[in-house]
Design an enzyme around this catalytic site. Structure first.
Site, short mmCIF file in Angstrom:
data_model
loop_
_atom_site.label_atom_id
_atom_site.label_comp_id
_atom_site.label_asym_id
_atom_site.label_seq_id
_atom_site.Cartn_x
_atom_site.Cartn_y
_atom_site.Cartn_z
CG HIS A 98 -2.03 -1.73 1.22
ND1 HIS A 98 -2.53 -1.83 0.60
CD2 HIS A 98 -1.27 -2.35 2.43
CE1 HIS A 98 -3.30 -2.54 0.73
NE2 HIS A 98 -2.60 -3.17 1.97
CG HIS A 266 0.21 -7.51 3.14
ND1 HIS A 266 0.83 -6.08 2.46
CD2 HIS A 266 -0.15 -7.41 3.02
CE1 HIS A 266 -0.42 -5.32 2.15
NE2 HIS A 266 -0.74 -6.45 2.17
NE ARG A 285 -5.27 -6.48 -6.45
CZ ARG A 285 -6.18 -5.52 -7.06
NH1 ARG A 285 -5.35 -4.59 -7.35
NH2 ARG A 285 -7.05 -5.33 -5.46
#
Length: 408
Positions: A98, A266, A285
């Site tokens: 993020h 993650h 992503r």
């Protein structure tokens, strides 16, 4: 104090049993159920149950931010700053990170200027907020999180005993720092298809041999090897399987938390948890997904500094109260463990709050009013509301999570 009905999100990686069972619905569900959102994000706001029907929490807050949010309203642009979820992963989520607040604002503005539709599957930034997040396990919860110590990763690559991995292990051994991790990750995530098709099967064969040699459980890197094989089965030929070998693999037991700041790569693997984050839906992503992957943008936001496993242990602040410490300004999260028939427990709040029941059934009291909340359901508490008391737990022990605004 009002009942808050969560917005159910269906993704392929979700579970057909976990959320349905938690909420007391028929099992299995018709479709995989991945997330239950309790918040005021424009993409899928929860609904506040009122005497004359229900309204979107987004609209309730927008109509009177001063009443609903109180003194925190100006600091967060008259928006509820956090988003609370229940997450149920039956299969691995995408390899993701993020953005920081600055990166999110710049990316959102750029995509707006480029006239990328807000609901486009090619869009990276759906809002202008960063997205620190905390997940707390409700059952055994497995994840990949943050780059492992480079020298430890060299040990893993050499332990697999795959000749094709030798140059990569040597590369990282020669530069065991964030720059070396960046080089190796970038190399793997951008491998030409022909090179990937040659390397990945050799690595997976090495994982099989490694597990067989140690009978699957006693080898030092058994968890990492099994995870690589599981990821490859779900996402065959995906470079994210190689990238996963660079990350810490961890297991959270019920009640343990995992906090992730901006830039931490993650992937949640499986399990059910309560997740709280800044009120954002920005995800970059890098693989392990059929969704939009933007490797250059992911590389721009990633933090390659090795990360100690960022497990968060709750601080006990009373007999029944456990608070999860994080540096986030947008949110704070506490857990209440309530024995059946226990004495009433106050849940203080100075701003807006969401109370989410995750086990049993509780009765909330406020100024003579009562609201019964069972597992999988929640209550909205505005800043103007009086203090709420959990008056009783019925049907056995109960568990309640209280989400509120962090320290500004």
């Amino acid at each position: 104090m009002h009942e808050l009905v969560g917005a159910l999100r269906s993704y392929a990686w979700g579970s057909r049993t976990a959320l349905a069972q938690l909420c007391g619905r028929e099992v299995p569900s018709a479709h995989p159920e991945a997330e239950l959102w309790f918040g005021a994000h424009p993409a899928d706001p929860a609904r506040v149950v009122l005497a004359d029907g229900s309204r979107s929490l987004l609209d309730v807050v927008a109509d009177d931010p001063e009443r609903e949010l109180g003194s925190v309203a100006p600091a967060f642009g008259d928006r509820l700053p956090f988003l609370l979820k229940i997450l149920a992963a039956e299969e691995p989520l995408s390899l993701q990170a993020h953005p920081s607040a600055e990166q999110a604002a710049a990316g959102f503005a750029w995509e707006n200027k480029a006239q990328v539709p807000i609901d486009s599957p090619m869009r990276n930034y759906r809002d202008d907020s960063h997205k620190p997040e905390l997940v707390v396990a409700l059952d055994r919860f497995e994840a990949l999180a943050g780059f492992r110590s480079p020298l430890r990763t060299v040990e893993l690559l050499r332990a697999l005993d795959v000749p094709q991995l030798t140059p990569y292990a040597d590369l990282l051994a020669a530069q065991p720092d964030s720059a070396g991790l960046r080089t190796l990750f970038t190399t793997w995530i951008t491998l030409p298809q022909a090179a990937l098709a040659a390397l990945l099967p050799a690595v997976l064969d090495g994982c099989v041999r490694y597990l067989a040699a140690g009978k699957g459980t006693t080898t030092e890197f058994a968890g990492e090897a099994r995870t690589a094989l599981e990821l490859a089965e779900t996402y065959p030929g995906d470079a994210g399987v190689l990238a996963a070998l660079l990350l810490n693999r961890l297991t959270l037991e019920p009640g343990q938390g995992l906090f992730l700041a901006a830039g931490n790569l993650h992937a949640y693997l499986r399990g059910v948890g309560v997740e709280i984050m800044a009120n954002s839906d920005n995800v970059l992503r890098g693989g392990l997904t059929p969704k939009h992957v933007d490797v250059p943008e992911l590389l721009r936001v990633l933090d390659f500094e090795p990360l100690d496993v960022p497990v968060v242990t709750a601080d006990a602040t009373g007999e029944t109260v456990y608070r999860y410490p994080t540096p986030a300004h947008e949110f704070a999260l506490s857990r209440y463990e309530l024995a059946e028939g226990a004495a009433p427990v106050p849940i203080p709040h100075t701003g807006p709050a969401i109370l989410l029941c995750t086990a049993g059934t509780v009765t909330l009291r406020q100024d003579g009013e009562q609201l019964r909340v069972r597992a999988g359901h929640a209550a909205w508490i505005s800043a103007a509301d009086a203090e709420v008391v959990v008056a009783t737990a019925t049907d056995g022990p109960a568990q309640v999570f209280a989400a509120s605004v962090g320290s500004c």
